[in-house]
Design a protein around this motif. Structure first.
Motif, PDB file in Angstrom:
ATOM      1  N   ALA A  81      -8.778   0.945   1.079  1.00 22.10           N
ATOM      2  CA  ALA A  81      -8.767   0.237  -0.208  1.00 22.10           C
ATOM      3  C   ALA A  81      -7.694   0.803  -1.141  1.00 22.10           C
ATOM      4  O   ALA A  81      -7.005   0.059  -1.833  1.00 22.10           O
ATOM      5  N   TYR A  82      -7.537   2.142  -1.143  1.00 23.74           N
ATOM      6  CA  TYR A  82      -6.553   2.772  -2.037  1.00 23.74           C
ATOM      7  C   TYR A  82      -5.129   2.326  -1.678  1.00 23.74           C
ATOM      8  O   TYR A  82      -4.340   1.951  -2.544  1.00 23.74           O
ATOM      9  N   ALA A  83      -4.806   2.400  -0.372  1.00 21.46           N
ATOM     10  CA  ALA A  83      -3.453   2.056   0.058  1.00 21.46           C
ATOM     11  C   ALA A  83      -3.167   0.573  -0.161  1.00 21.46           C
ATOM     12  O   ALA A  83      -2.046   0.190  -0.527  1.00 21.46           O
ATOM     13  N   GLN A  84      -4.165  -0.247   0.047  1.00 22.31           N
ATOM     14  CA  GLN A  84      -3.999  -1.693  -0.137  1.00 22.31           C
ATOM     15  C   GLN A  84      -3.626  -2.022  -1.580  1.00 22.31           C
ATOM     16  O   GLN A  84      -2.753  -2.848  -1.845  1.00 22.31           O
ATOM     17  N   LYS A  85      -4.268  -1.339  -2.524  1.00 21.83           N
ATOM     18  CA  LYS A  85      -4.043  -1.615  -3.941  1.00 21.83           C
ATOM     19  C   LYS A  85      -2.815  -0.892  -4.501  1.00 21.83           C
ATOM     20  O   LYS A  85      -2.133  -1.414  -5.370  1.00 21.83           O
ATOM     21  N   ILE A  87      -0.197   0.826  -2.584  1.00 26.01           N
ATOM     22  CA  ILE A  87       1.061   0.834  -1.813  1.00 26.01           C
ATOM     23  C   ILE A  87       1.415  -0.597  -1.399  1.00 26.01           C
ATOM     24  O   ILE A  87       2.316  -1.196  -1.967  1.00 26.01           O
ATOM     25  N   SER A  88       0.690  -1.137  -0.418  1.00 25.53           N
ATOM     26  CA  SER A  88       0.927  -2.504   0.029  1.00 25.53           C
ATOM     27  C   SER A  88      -0.213  -2.926   0.947  1.00 25.53           C
ATOM     28  O   SER A  88      -0.909  -2.062   1.501  1.00 25.53           O
ATOM     29  N   PRO A  89      -0.406  -4.251   1.134  1.00 22.73           N
ATOM     30  CA  PRO A  89      -1.444  -4.701   2.072  1.00 22.73           C
ATOM     31  C   PRO A  89      -1.231  -4.158   3.487  1.00 22.73           C
ATOM     32  O   PRO A  89      -2.202  -3.808   4.163  1.00 22.73           O
ATOM     33  N   ILE A  94      -2.863  -0.490   7.901  1.00 20.69           N
ATOM     34  CA  ILE A  94      -2.564   0.609   8.826  1.00 20.69           C
ATOM     35  C   ILE A  94      -3.494   1.799   8.569  1.00 20.69           C
ATOM     36  O   ILE A  94      -3.966   2.454   9.504  1.00 20.69           O
ATOM     37  N   ALA A  95      -3.777   2.090   7.276  1.00 15.92           N
ATOM     38  CA  ALA A  95      -4.698   3.196   6.957  1.00 15.92           C
ATOM     39  C   ALA A  95      -6.078   2.923   7.540  1.00 15.92           C
ATOM     40  O   ALA A  95      -6.705   3.797   8.150  1.00 15.92           O
ATOM     41  N   GLY A  96      -6.567   1.685   7.348  1.00 13.94           N
ATOM     42  CA  GLY A  96      -7.879   1.329   7.899  1.00 13.94           C
ATOM     43  C   GLY A  96      -7.878   1.347   9.410  1.00 13.94           C
ATOM     44  O   GLY A  96      -8.801   1.884  10.048  1.00 13.94           O
ATOM     45  N   TRP A  97      -6.830   0.788   9.999  1.00 15.81           N
ATOM     46  CA  TRP A  97      -6.737   0.719  11.455  1.00 15.81           C
ATOM     47  C   TRP A  97      -6.679   2.118  12.066  1.00 15.81           C
ATOM     48  O   TRP A  97      -7.370   2.409  13.037  1.00 15.81           O
ATOM     49  N   ILE A 362       0.210   9.579  -0.233  1.00 10.47           N
ATOM     50  CA  ILE A 362       1.208   8.657  -0.789  1.00 10.47           C
ATOM     51  C   ILE A 362       0.555   7.723  -1.808  1.00 10.47           C
ATOM     52  O   ILE A 362       1.122   7.451  -2.873  1.00 10.47           O
ATOM     53  N   ALA A 363      -0.666   7.258  -1.505  1.00  8.68           N
ATOM     54  CA  ALA A 363      -1.395   6.405  -2.447  1.00  8.68           C
ATOM     55  C   ALA A 363      -1.672   7.152  -3.754  1.00  8.68           C
ATOM     56  O   ALA A 363      -1.554   6.588  -4.847  1.00  8.68           O
ATOM     57  N   ALA A 364      -2.036   8.442  -3.645  1.00  9.88           N
ATOM     58  CA  ALA A 364      -2.299   9.244  -4.847  1.00  9.88           C
ATOM     59  C   ALA A 364      -1.040   9.388  -5.705  1.00  9.88           C
ATOM     60  O   ALA A 364      -1.123   9.435  -6.934  1.00  9.88           O
TER      61      ALA A 364
END
Length: 420
Positions: A81-85, A87-89, A94-97, A362-364
């Motif tokens: 959820a963090y990376a999606q919001k 960085i990018s979808p 990829i983070a979830g996968w 990176i999201a942080a």
């Protein structure tokens, strides 16, 4: 036309601070200390204690990044959820996968770890038969509801902490100082390679963020539980590793599938050996329980965002669990434990989790200034240290990990085409 996410229902907030901390400890302390101890002892020698400290420090930086992300965005799915919001979808997918990919191997590793200790007590039973059986049992427990799973996990966590403290207290009287020399037979390379593998033992510290929508007062509870779980687990790891090396020596641990049981066996007490074997089964069982919880919640979250088929985002009307997500989690985990050995599943899982925490850092870095709790240097150090540890993993883990990434990337493209 883009499909709208289906309304699959809501999860209940039933996890308090004690439960959240126990989830973290349950996810951290398991095969890492009971199984991977032996593998790392063969790489780093007695200096595995230094490897643990290095891996713990690296985990702290990533934990700080994830704690501030969890406080700012307390949503089911964690870094997905963090990376999606932020960085990018694609980064979110990829983070979830990669989290699913990694933890399928974690589940396989802890199932095999449980089986090795079970077979140490009951030799005629095949290891992989036991591993499959325990995996299926914990799938059913997860399927039947969160409240029961949390209570069962709390009991398992308390039991394994007490048994590990017993290992330390009982073993202290039998330490042999000569087992600590040579201290670092493979030098700094051995220590760093050991740190890369022992990071596997820390990978569960962010488990509570995956279930943030089920946590009470998540803005405060999530960060506190992460720090508590990491601090308690690190202290236990250091004490147990020190005693294990002092009892058996690194070479003996390196050639053992059940290193702590063999270490306590050096005292000559069959009763103590049985207690530790039981503790190992309890520890690996609790990691398996929280691993299944975590994977199923990521699958649920990704389905709710249309990154995976919508059926996995459905909630059971009676048990309030993502039952289809739990079922597919179990199928993948059983396949992984049947196809791979313990050392390989640990290496592949560690490779994938280091990538996952790299994305989290990176999201942080992308958090708006007003939501930051720490200096930007924290996620920078966290990202660089995760990338640095990956270098010291085996070529096989790189190959399998990159294949997993490629499959995920292809899946993202195909999914986007099919829903547009």
């Amino acid at each position: 036309m883009t499909q709208k996410p289906a309304d699959h229902g809501h999860l209940k907030r039933e996890i308090g601070l004690f439960d959240a901390t126990a989830l973290g400890i349950g996810a951290i302390i398991g095969s890492g200390i009971f199984i991977v101890t032996g593998i790392v002892a063969g790489i780093a020698g007695p200096a595995m204690i230094v490897s643990i400290i290095i891996a713990g420090v690296i985990a702290v930086f990533s934990a700080m990044s994830i704690a501030e992300l969890g406080a700012c965005l307390p949503e089911e799915g964690g870094t997905y959820a963090y990376a999606q919001k932020l960085i990018s979808p694609f980064a979110g997918f990829i983070a979830g996968w990669i989290w699913i990919f990694s933890n399928v191997f974690v589940g396989a590793a802890v199932s095999l770890g449980f089986a090795h200790y079970f077979v140490a007590l009951f030799p005629p039973v095949p290891v992989k038969v036991v591993a499959v059986a325990i995996c299926l049992i914990f799938l059913i427990i997860n399927y039947l509801g969160l409240k029961g799973s949390i209570l069962f996990n709390n009991i398992l966590v308390m039991a394994k902490i007490l048994i590990l403290l017993f290992f330390v207290a009982f073993g202290l009287g039998f330490l042999r100082p000569g087992t600590f020399t040579p201290f670092a037979p493979e030098g700094s390379m051995g220590i760093l390679s050991g740190a890369a593998l022992i990071f596997f033992a820390y990978t569960g510290f962010a488990r509570v963020t995956i279930m943030a929508e089920e946590v009470k007062d998540p803005e405060k509870t999530v960060p506190r539980s992460i720090y508590l779980a990491l601090a308690i687990s690190t202290a236990v790891y250091l004490l147990v590793s020190l005693v294990a090396v002092g009892l058996a020596g690194a070479p003996a641990l390196a050639h053992s599938g059940s290193p702590l049981a063999d270490a306590i066996g050096m005292t000559g007490s069959s009763g103590a050996m049985m207690v530790i074997a039981l503790g190992a089964m309890i520890a690996t069982a609790s990691v398996l329980l929280t691993t299944i919880m975590g994977i199923s919640r990521i699958v649920f979250s990704m389905a709710r965002s249309n990154d995976l088929p919508g059926v996995f985002g459905r909630i059971h009307p009676r048990f309030s669990t993502p039952h289809y997500a739990i079922a597919v989690t179990g199928a993948c985990m059983v396949a992984a434990l049947l196809l791979a050995d313990l050392t390989l599943v640990v290496s592949v899982s560690t490779f994938a989790m280091l990538l996952y925490y790299l994305i989290a850092n990176i999201a942080a870095l992308r958090l708006p200034r007003e939501h930051r709790r720490y200096h930007q240097a924290v996620p920078v150090v966290g990202a660089l240290s995760c990338a640095g540890l990956i270098v010291f993993l085996s070529p096989a883990s790189w190959i399998i990990g990159c294949i997993g990434l490629a499959i995920g990337g292809a899946g993202f493209i195909l999914r986007r085409k099919s829903t547009s």
